[in-house]
Design a protein around this motif. Structure first.
Motif, PDB file in Angstrom:
ATOM      1  N   VAL A  87       0.833  -1.208   0.000  1.00  0.00           N
ATOM      2  CA  VAL A  87       0.000   0.000   0.000  1.00  0.00           C
ATOM      3  C   VAL A  87       0.869   1.260   0.000  1.00  0.00           C
ATOM      4  CG1 VAL A  87      -1.757   1.278   1.299  1.00  0.00           C
ATOM      5  CG2 VAL A  87      -1.911  -1.201   1.107  1.00  0.00           C
ATOM      6  N   ASP A  88       2.008   1.225   0.685  1.00  0.00           N
ATOM      7  CA  ASP A  88       2.931   2.362   0.646  1.00  0.00           C
ATOM      8  C   ASP A  88       3.423   2.608  -0.777  1.00  0.00           C
ATOM      9  OD1 ASP A  88       2.998   3.017   3.441  1.00  0.00           O
ATOM     10  OD2 ASP A  88       4.212   1.220   3.755  1.00  0.00           O
ATOM     11  N   ASN A  91       0.480   4.020  -2.844  1.00  0.00           N
ATOM     12  CA  ASN A  91       0.279   5.435  -2.538  1.00  0.00           C
ATOM     13  C   ASN A  91       1.375   6.281  -3.184  1.00  0.00           C
ATOM     14  OD1 ASN A  91      -0.916   7.704  -1.062  1.00  0.00           O
ATOM     15  ND2 ASN A  91       0.976   7.641   0.114  1.00  0.00           N
ATOM     16  N   GLU A  95       0.853   9.184  -6.078  1.00  0.00           N
ATOM     17  CA  GLU A  95       1.366  10.541  -5.892  1.00  0.00           C
ATOM     18  C   GLU A  95       2.319  10.933  -7.012  1.00  0.00           C
ATOM     19  OE1 GLU A  95       3.173  10.423  -2.038  1.00  0.00           O
ATOM     20  OE2 GLU A  95       1.294  10.877  -1.009  1.00  0.00           O
TER      21      GLU A  95
END
Length: 148
Positions: A87-88, A91, A95
């Motif tokens: 998930v990091d 994300n 971005e």
């Protein structure tokens, strides 16, 4: 390492372009001409949804590539990658793709910063392509609407 990162980034760009091209081609060639049950006005919505789906898949491709390479000996990823989850990376990819910036992503390796820049440029070009496609679909509707 720099050259390897550029080659890897170029491959990711090619994959993203192929995904985007095929998604827009399938929608314009096969889907829009065949959905007669909805009004031509709704074709714009279908076109925008197809663009959003393509962008989502492209973000996931970059995130998966980041995550998979973080498990190799390459210096790609976060310096604290032992505590990072997929998930990091997802994300971070979103971005970068949307050119929002890294936000809370800290401790990036030099190669990760290079790949993020490549992804940002890719996202910029593909988002512009989506805007162009949406205008094309809208222009078709406007042309039919004004002929009535």
């Amino acid at each position: 390492m720099f050259l390897l990162t550029l080659i890897f980034g170029s491959l990711l760009v090619l994959v993203a372009i192929v995904i985007h091209y095929e998604a827009l081609r399938l929608v314009a060639t096969f889907l829009l001409p065949r959905i007669q049950i909805v009004s031509r006005r709704a074709h714009v919505t279908v076109g925008v949804c197809a663009c959003m789906l393509a962008h989502t898949v492209e973000i996931w491709v970059f995130a998966t590539a980041y995550w998979l390479t973080s498990w190799t000996k390459l210096n790609v990823g976060f310096s604290d990658k032992s505590r990072r989850t997929f998930v990091d990376y997802l994300n971070f990819s979103a971005e970068s793709y949307t050119s929002l910036g890294f936000g809370d992503a800290e401790m990036l390796s030099a190669d990760m910063r290079l790949l993020a820049g490549i992804e940002a440029l890719t996202g910029l070009v593909l988002i512009a392509w989506s805007a162009s496609f949406t205008y094309f679909v809208m222009a078709q509707y406007w042309g039919e609407h004004h002929r009535r």
